[in-house]
Design a protein around this motif. Structure first.
Motif, PDB file in Angstrom:
ATOM      1  N   LYS A   1       0.866  -1.188   0.000  1.00 40.53           N
ATOM      2  CA  LYS A   1       0.000   0.000   0.000  1.00 40.53           C
ATOM      3  C   LYS A   1       0.897   1.232   0.000  1.00 40.53           C
ATOM      4  N   TRP A   2       1.322   1.613  -1.183  1.00 39.84           N
ATOM      5  CA  TRP A   2       2.313   2.664  -1.319  1.00 39.84           C
ATOM      6  C   TRP A   2       1.653   4.002  -1.630  1.00 39.84           C
ATOM      7  N   ARG A   3       2.240   5.064  -1.100  1.00 42.31           N
ATOM      8  CA  ARG A   3       1.789   6.420  -1.414  1.00 42.31           C
ATOM      9  C   ARG A   3       3.008   7.310  -1.569  1.00 42.31           C
ATOM     10  N   LYS A   4       3.001   8.109  -2.618  1.00 43.41           N
ATOM     11  CA  LYS A   4       4.129   8.995  -2.868  1.00 43.41           C
ATOM     12  C   LYS A   4       4.201  10.083  -1.796  1.00 43.41           C
ATOM     13  N   HIS A   5       5.433  10.348  -1.328  1.00 40.47           N
ATOM     14  CA  HIS A   5       5.684  11.439  -0.392  1.00 40.47           C
ATOM     15  C   HIS A   5       6.423  12.524  -1.164  1.00 40.47           C
ATOM     16  N   GLU A   6       5.694  13.564  -1.554  1.00 37.84           N
ATOM     17  CA  GLU A   6       6.217  14.568  -2.475  1.00 37.84           C
ATOM     18  C   GLU A   6       7.477  15.249  -1.949  1.00 37.84           C
ATOM     19  N   SER A   7       7.500  15.558  -0.662  1.00 39.12           N
ATOM     20  CA  SER A   7       8.654  16.246  -0.097  1.00 39.12           C
ATOM     21  C   SER A   7       9.903  15.359  -0.154  1.00 39.12           C
TER      22      SER A   7
ATOM     23  N   THR B   1       9.775   2.945   1.116  1.00 41.06           N
ATOM     24  CA  THR B   1       9.073   3.237   2.366  1.00 41.06           C
ATOM     25  C   THR B   1       8.963   4.733   2.618  1.00 41.06           C
ATOM     26  N   ARG B   2       9.887   5.502   2.036  1.00 46.69           N
ATOM     27  CA  ARG B   2       9.842   6.960   2.200  1.00 46.69           C
ATOM     28  C   ARG B   2       9.011   7.634   1.115  1.00 46.69           C
TER      29      ARG B   2
ATOM     30  N   LEU C   1      18.515  -0.456  -0.060  1.00 47.90           N
ATOM     31  CA  LEU C   1      18.513   0.978  -0.314  1.00 47.90           C
ATOM     32  C   LEU C   1      17.276   1.402  -1.100  1.00 47.90           C
ATOM     33  N   LEU C   2      16.898   0.601  -2.094  1.00 47.86           N
ATOM     34  CA  LEU C   2      15.695   0.900  -2.867  1.00 47.86           C
ATOM     35  C   LEU C   2      14.443   0.739  -2.011  1.00 47.86           C
TER      36      LEU C   2
END
Length: 353
Positions: free
Chosen positions: A65-71, A337-338, A331-332
């Protein structure tokens, strides 16, 4: 004399104490200010991670369940841009590598090659990537996890698709890996092994590239000295058979060197970066949304636990002691996760249509 001795001992004690404090300070200070500046995380261990315990730990960190973290995405893109700058440096061009300049081999820094007019003429005039950012990119690794994954439609849905090391396409693999290709990489050893270094008949080689259409064919011509002549033979062969063949471009050794320094500062210690990690890094600079498929370096499936082949198309063993694939994956996974890029593991949902 007796009155002076205690005073002398006190001075010697204070001098020794200050010396100890000085060396403690030095040992705790960053040795390389640039490394300290570019690394926004605690360094990982400099050893490849092995064993099932580590794999289980990594799987616990992974979330589908991934969501992009723009910052976080912008921060890492800026880090890449400031360090290696794909738009101006990733590809050898006539604008960034003029006649008379020297190309230093990234795999053998003691050797270099002077750029003369015939070599200069093989370079593209300017960087071949779209000046504006692409909306989405898919980077396709060759891991056995892609076999029977049904991820072909998802992969082909991206605006820009990157594939590695001329992995086979076609009807046999289309359901799992798709067919769309905008950029494909190739290790020169492939031409040596399969096509006798293009020293004999060349048509079979050209015909083998038809599935890639008019894509970009990215070659590490200047990683090692032996790569250069065979990469140029690929260039001239495709120039002679210009109809519906990929356009040859050369990976810039200075870009690879800078990129390797960045990943080393983040904990990766390996003889070479893998092609997949280089392409994933490139994609973050080129694209606003980055998806990775086939980046699972372990021998069993993450959900079914079934044994996997080394590649989705064969079980040929990978070269050892060159890359640190498990550390690269960690690393990927951290970037996943970030919310920087989307690492896809396992099967893709099959549409009912």
């Amino acid at each position: 004399m007796r009155a002076v001795l205690p005073r002398l001992l006190t001075i010697l004690f204070l001098a020794s104490f200050c010396s100890v404090l000085f060396w403690v300070f030095l040992s705790n200070s960053p040795r390389d200010p640039h490394t300290a500046a570019v690394s926004d995380k605690t360094k990982l261990s400099c050893k490849p991670h092995k064993g099932n315990n580590n794999v289980s730990r990594l799987l616990r960190l992974y979330s589908s369940k991934w969501r992009k973290h723009e910052s976080n995405f912008k921060k890492f893109r800026l880090l890449l841009s400031n360090t290696s700058n794909a738009f101006s440096k990733a590809i050898v061009t006539q604008s960034n590598t003029p006649v008379g300049s020297k190309l230093v081999f990234d795999g053998d820094p003691k050797k270099s090659l002077e750029v003369k007019q015939p070599l200069f003429n093989t370079f593209v005039k300017k960087q071949p990537f779209k000046s504006g950012k692409l909306e989405s990119c898919t980077v396709v690794g060759n891991g056995g996890i892609l076999a029977n994954s049904s991820c072909g439609k998802e992969i082909d849905a991206a605006e820009f698709v990157i594939r590695c090391n001329l992995a086979p396409l076609g009807k046999v693999h289309e359901k799992d890996v798709g067919n769309k290709t905008h950029l494909v990489t190739a290790n020169p050893s492939i031409f040596q092994e399969k096509y006798k270094g293009l020293m004999e008949r060349r048509r079979p080689f050209v015909e083998s590239l038809h599935p890639y259409g008019n894509s970009l064919l990215l070659l590490p011509a200047f990683s090692f000295a032996p790569n250069t002549p065979i990469s140029l033979r690929v260039y001239y062969t495709l120039e002679d058979f210009r109809k519906a063949t990929p356009q040859v471009i050369f990976l810039n050794p200075d870009y690879v060197k800078r990129l390797a320094g960045l990943w080393k500062s983040r904990g990766l210690c390996a003889a070479r970066l893998s092609t997949g990690l280089i392409m994933a890094s490139l994609a973050v600079e080129l694209c606003d949304n980055v998806h990775l498929y086939g980046f699972w370096p372990f021998e069993f499936h993450p959900t079914t636990r079934q044994k996997l082949s080394n590649h989705y198309y064969d079980n040929r063993p990978c070269k050892k002691n060159v890359h640190s694939m498990s550390t690269e994956f960690e690393l990927l996974l951290e970037l996943h996760t970030r919310g920087v890029l989307h690492l896809h593991l396992g099967e893709c949902p099959v549409n009912s249509d």
